[in-house]
Motif scaffolding. Structure first.
Motif, PDB file in Angstrom:
ATOM      1  N   MET A 264      -7.355  81.721 -20.613  1.00 43.51           N
ATOM      2  CA  MET A 264      -8.298  80.457 -19.354  1.00 43.51           C
ATOM      3  C   MET A 264      -8.533  78.975 -20.188  1.00 43.51           C
ATOM      4  N   SER A 265      -9.369  79.644 -21.160  1.00 39.70           N
ATOM      5  CA  SER A 265      -9.882  78.350 -21.429  1.00 39.70           C
ATOM      6  C   SER A 265      -9.527  77.465 -22.629  1.00 39.70           C
ATOM      7  N   GLY A 266      -8.087  78.360 -23.430  1.00 40.41           N
ATOM      8  CA  GLY A 266      -7.314  77.390 -24.489  1.00 40.41           C
ATOM      9  C   GLY A 266      -6.432  77.283 -23.634  1.00 40.41           C
ATOM     10  N   ALA A 267      -5.972  77.780 -22.455  1.00 38.42           N
ATOM     11  CA  ALA A 267      -4.388  76.721 -22.173  1.00 38.42           C
ATOM     12  C   ALA A 267      -5.142  75.569 -20.929  1.00 38.42           C
ATOM     13  N   ILE A 268      -6.291  75.934 -20.530  1.00 38.99           N
ATOM     14  CA  ILE A 268      -6.834  73.902 -19.729  1.00 38.99           C
ATOM     15  C   ILE A 268      -7.043  73.566 -21.098  1.00 38.99           C
ATOM     16  N   GLY A 269      -7.490  73.512 -21.860  1.00 35.98           N
ATOM     17  CA  GLY A 269      -7.922  72.893 -23.195  1.00 35.98           C
ATOM     18  C   GLY A 269      -7.007  72.407 -23.942  1.00 35.98           C
ATOM     19  N   LEU A 270      -5.341  73.254 -23.752  1.00 35.67           N
ATOM     20  CA  LEU A 270      -4.217  72.609 -24.386  1.00 35.67           C
ATOM     21  C   LEU A 270      -3.713  71.396 -23.136  1.00 35.67           C
ATOM     22  N   ALA A 271      -3.947  71.796 -22.089  1.00 30.17           N
ATOM     23  CA  ALA A 271      -2.627  71.440 -20.776  1.00 30.17           C
ATOM     24  C   ALA A 271      -4.075  69.877 -20.701  1.00 30.17           C
ATOM     25  N   THR A 272      -5.243  69.286 -20.726  1.00 29.11           N
ATOM     26  CA  THR A 272      -5.634  68.475 -21.048  1.00 29.11           C
ATOM     27  C   THR A 272      -5.772  67.321 -22.381  1.00 29.11           C
ATOM     28  N   ASN A 273      -5.186  67.920 -23.553  1.00 32.18           N
ATOM     29  CA  ASN A 273      -5.132  67.755 -24.488  1.00 32.18           C
ATOM     30  C   ASN A 273      -7.082  67.594 -24.552  1.00 32.18           C
ATOM     31  N   SER A 274      -7.461  67.913 -24.279  1.00 34.17           N
ATOM     32  CA  SER A 274      -8.324  69.067 -24.913  1.00 34.17           C
ATOM     33  C   SER A 274      -8.938  69.091 -26.091  1.00 34.17           C
ATOM     34  N   ILE A 275      -7.887  69.571 -26.547  1.00 34.25           N
ATOM     35  CA  ILE A 275      -8.551  70.707 -28.131  1.00 34.25           C
ATOM     36  C   ILE A 275      -6.487  71.081 -28.255  1.00 34.25           C
ATOM     37  N   ASN A 276      -5.998  71.606 -29.170  1.00 28.64           N
ATOM     38  CA  ASN A 276      -5.212  71.690 -30.130  1.00 28.64           C
ATOM     39  C   ASN A 276      -4.992  72.929 -30.349  1.00 28.64           C
ATOM     40  N   PHE A 277      -3.959  74.097 -30.429  1.00 27.24           N
ATOM     41  CA  PHE A 277      -4.251  75.069 -30.567  1.00 27.24           C
ATOM     42  C   PHE A 277      -4.982  75.992 -31.900  1.00 27.24           C
ATOM     43  N   LEU A 278      -4.408  75.474 -32.733  1.00 25.16           N
ATOM     44  CA  LEU A 278      -5.601  75.402 -34.001  1.00 25.16           C
ATOM     45  C   LEU A 278      -6.690  74.941 -33.999  1.00 25.16           C
ATOM     46  N   GLY A 279      -7.686  74.360 -33.156  1.00 24.24           N
ATOM     47  CA  GLY A 279      -9.135  74.052 -32.843  1.00 24.24           C
ATOM     48  C   GLY A 279      -9.895  75.171 -31.860  1.00 24.24           C
ATOM     49  N   PHE A 280      -8.926  75.803 -30.425  1.00 25.69           N
ATOM     50  CA  PHE A 280      -8.897  76.642 -30.121  1.00 25.69           C
ATOM     51  C   PHE A 280      -9.530  78.099 -30.652  1.00 25.69           C
ATOM     52  N   ILE A 281      -8.543  78.262 -31.483  1.00 24.47           N
ATOM     53  CA  ILE A 281      -8.616  79.792 -32.418  1.00 24.47           C
ATOM     54  C   ILE A 281      -9.753  79.508 -33.325  1.00 24.47           C
ATOM     55  N   GLN A 282     -10.028  78.261 -33.988  1.00 27.38           N
ATOM     56  CA  GLN A 282     -11.024  77.964 -34.855  1.00 27.38           C
ATOM     57  C   GLN A 282     -12.097  78.378 -34.029  1.00 27.38           C
ATOM     58  N   ALA A 283     -12.330  77.610 -32.923  1.00 27.01           N
ATOM     59  CA  ALA A 283     -13.375  77.702 -31.340  1.00 27.01           C
ATOM     60  C   ALA A 283     -13.970  78.804 -31.515  1.00 27.01           C
ATOM     61  N   VAL A 284     -12.055  79.723 -31.226  1.00 28.82           N
ATOM     62  CA  VAL A 284     -12.900  80.807 -30.155  1.00 28.82           C
ATOM     63  C   VAL A 284     -13.541  82.170 -31.746  1.00 28.82           C
ATOM     64  N   GLY A 285     -12.870  81.858 -32.844  1.00 24.16           N
ATOM     65  CA  GLY A 285     -13.562  82.255 -34.477  1.00 24.16           C
ATOM     66  C   GLY A 285     -14.769  82.094 -34.370  1.00 24.16           C
ATOM     67  N   THR A 286     -15.908  80.898 -34.143  1.00 21.79           N
ATOM     68  CA  THR A 286     -16.339  80.173 -34.242  1.00 21.79           C
ATOM     69  C   THR A 286     -17.784  80.928 -33.233  1.00 21.79           C
ATOM     70  N   GLY A 287     -17.392  80.976 -32.538  1.00 21.40           N
ATOM     71  CA  GLY A 287     -18.349  81.898 -31.624  1.00 21.40           C
ATOM     72  C   GLY A 287     -18.276  83.052 -30.997  1.00 21.40           C
ATOM     73  N   MET A 288     -17.328  83.939 -31.580  1.00 23.29           N
ATOM     74  CA  MET A 288     -17.563  85.578 -32.538  1.00 23.29           C
ATOM     75  C   MET A 288     -18.240  85.383 -33.321  1.00 23.29           C
ATOM     76  N   GLU A 289     -18.190  84.391 -34.172  1.00 21.92           N
ATOM     77  CA  GLU A 289     -19.334  84.544 -35.368  1.00 21.92           C
ATOM     78  C   GLU A 289     -21.192  84.289 -35.030  1.00 21.92           C
ATOM     79  N   GLU A 290     -20.947  83.391 -34.329  1.00 22.32           N
ATOM     80  CA  GLU A 290     -21.697  83.679 -33.892  1.00 22.32           C
ATOM     81  C   GLU A 290     -22.726  84.319 -32.663  1.00 22.32           C
ATOM     82  N   MET A 291     -22.039  85.681 -32.735  1.00 22.47           N
ATOM     83  CA  MET A 291     -21.874  86.651 -32.224  1.00 22.47           C
ATOM     84  C   MET A 291     -22.388  87.952 -33.671  1.00 22.47           C
ATOM     85  N   MET A 292     -22.396  87.868 -34.091  1.00 27.16           N
ATOM     86  CA  MET A 292     -21.663  88.201 -35.343  1.00 27.16           C
ATOM     87  C   MET A 292     -22.934  89.503 -36.055  1.00 27.16           C
ATOM     88  N   SER A 293     -23.850  88.831 -35.829  1.00 26.56           N
ATOM     89  CA  SER A 293     -25.901  89.110 -36.033  1.00 26.56           C
ATOM     90  C   SER A 293     -26.069  90.000 -35.482  1.00 26.56           C
TER      91      SER A 293
END
Length: 447
Positions: A264-293
């Motif tokens: 939903m976050s990705g779909a809304i971000g893309l629909a509102t032009n708040s973020i592009n697809f690659l930026g969304f994927i990177q944001a998900v990855g960054t969030g996961m990295e923050e929880m990796m430790s």
């Protein structure tokens, strides 16, 4: 050698690896704190300290082959419960990263601030921090977002900045304690085996009175002020948080809930032009990295606790605790204090819960304490006692921004004290017990 002989041989000594880990991590953190080092508790990485503890555990009990000890460690580190915790951690991080990248956090903050009346600025800050923390699942993230705003507004309106700081911290821990995507909630519920919605309800009835009284006090002593500046927000960007909260409360599988939140976050971000697809994927990855430790830490701690248990340490501890505990009331106090003291020592409520949960589960089984009650006690005491520590991260952030001492803020830290008091009342008078618990207590009295 069978387990009974191992238990007799080791007992308290089985905890030596865990004690070494805690001593290295806490001791070095305190040392570097006193010497004025930046990020004192990161100077000696906790993973290294934990690996040293694991190494000590593997050297113990020479009657077992090293392969056998590694097998015990691996089975416990990789059991389905721990793997589920890790998966949820990563998905929660991915959701937080995705929602943050498309402007969800800013919208949540600004929407709340838009509705705070000038005469209720301080209680409004508490309520806003609570809402943000419940939505995004992190007290530290909430403090980072709210503290600069609250401090700036308080200073501009000539209000007591220390009260504003206390309101931010109290609200952040209130929301974090309830949030279903908080790492403390995940650790507590999965650690003792209960549903998140059940733990939420238990916590809510304990924490709400404390929160309401706190807001009443802040309304009386907080003064009046006005929030100014750009408070624009988008309702649609808040929708993923609402959907995640509601679906989780309805009992949907939390893994599925978080996946829905990410999509939903990705779909809304893309629909509102708040973020592009690659930026969304990177944001998900960054969030996961923050929880990796914390994910890796949970796996390693679970493996270490497995060795401690195999060496007879858990059985010894339960026997010692329960021998001095005469009833369920004492067991609940013991579980709460264990989690709280570890949280204060480690300066990390999540790690404290990860360590305490297996022990709490065993004690709870002996005294017939429901899993949701165990999860609630672990989370409440770990959060409440940590929030009144001068060296807690949230305290350091707010006082650093405000240029005041932790002692000034602690004078107005009403919420954690009231939360502890509210919890003690439920323990002392046997409140919020399940039907099964009441039947067990009645049967015990009859027998």
């Amino acid at each position: 050698m069978n387990e009974k002989k191992i238990t007799k041989q080791y007992g308290a000594i089985a905890f030596l690896p865990l004690i070494i880990f805690l001593a290295l991590y806490i001791g070095s953190g305190l040392y570097f704190t006193f010497t004025g080092a930046e990020d004192a508790f990161k100077q000696f990485p906790r993973h290294v300290a934990l690996m040293i503890g694991i190494g000590i555990a593997l050297l113990m009990n020479r009657t077992m082959k090293l392969d056998e000890k590694i097998e015990v460690f691996s089975k416990n580190a990789g059991n389905s419960g721990v793997m589920l915790i890790g998966l949820i951690y990563l998905l929660a991080g991915g959701f937080q990263g995705a929602a943050r990248s498309m402007g969800g956090v800013d919208s949540v903050v600004n929407m709340g601030l838009s509705f705070i009346p000038p005469a209720l600025l301080i209680p409004g800050v508490f309520a806003m921090s609570s809402f943000i923390a419940t939505s995004i699942g992190t007290s530290m993230g909430t403090v980072a977002a709210m503290a600069p705003i609250a401090i700036g507004v308080a200073a501009k309106a000539d209000l007591n900045v220390a009260i504003a700081c206390a309101a931010v911290i109290g609200g952040a821990y209130f929301g974090d304690n309830l949030s279903i995507i908080s790492d403390t909630t995940i650790s507590a519920t999965k650690g003792v085996g209960c549903e998140m919605k059940d733990k939420f309800k238990m916590n809510f009835f304990i924490a709400l009175p404390a929160a309401l009284i706190t807001m009443g006090i802040y309304a009386f002593i907080g003064g009046s002020g006005q929030i100014e500046g750009d408070l624009s927000y988008s309702i649609i960007k808040i929708v993923p948080y609402i959907v995640v909260l509601i679906t989780a409360m309805m009992g949907f599988n939390v893994v599925g809930v978080l996946i829905i939140g990410i999509i939903m976050s990705g779909a809304i971000g893309l629909a509102t032009n708040s973020i592009n697809f690659l930026g969304f994927i990177q944001a998900v990855g960054t969030g996961m990295e923050e929880m990796m430790s914390i994910t890796i830490l949970a796996i390693l701690v679970s493996g270490l606790i497995g060795l401690v248990k195999h060496y007879g340490g858990i059985d010894w501890l339960i026997e010692k605790i329960t021998s001095s505990i005469k009833d369920r009331k004492g067991a609940e106090y013991g579980i709460g204090l264990l989690a709280g003291l570890l949280s204060m020592s480690l300066v990390n409520n999540t790690i404290a819960i990860i360590i305490s949960a297996p022990i709490a589960k065993e004690i709870g089984f002996k005294f017939n304490i429901s899993p949701k009650r165990l999860a609630s006690l672990l989370d409440i005491f770990a959060c409440a006692l940590l929030s009144i520590c001068p060296h807690d991260g949230a305290m350091l952030i707010t006082t650093g921004l405000a240029g005041i001492s932790p002692i000034e803020v602690l004078q107005y830290a009403f919420y954690p004290i009231l939360l502890i008091l509210s919890t003690v009342i439920t323990i002392q008078f046997g409140l919020l017990r399940t039907k099964e618990e009441k039947e067990y207590i009645k049967a015990s009295k009859v027998s």
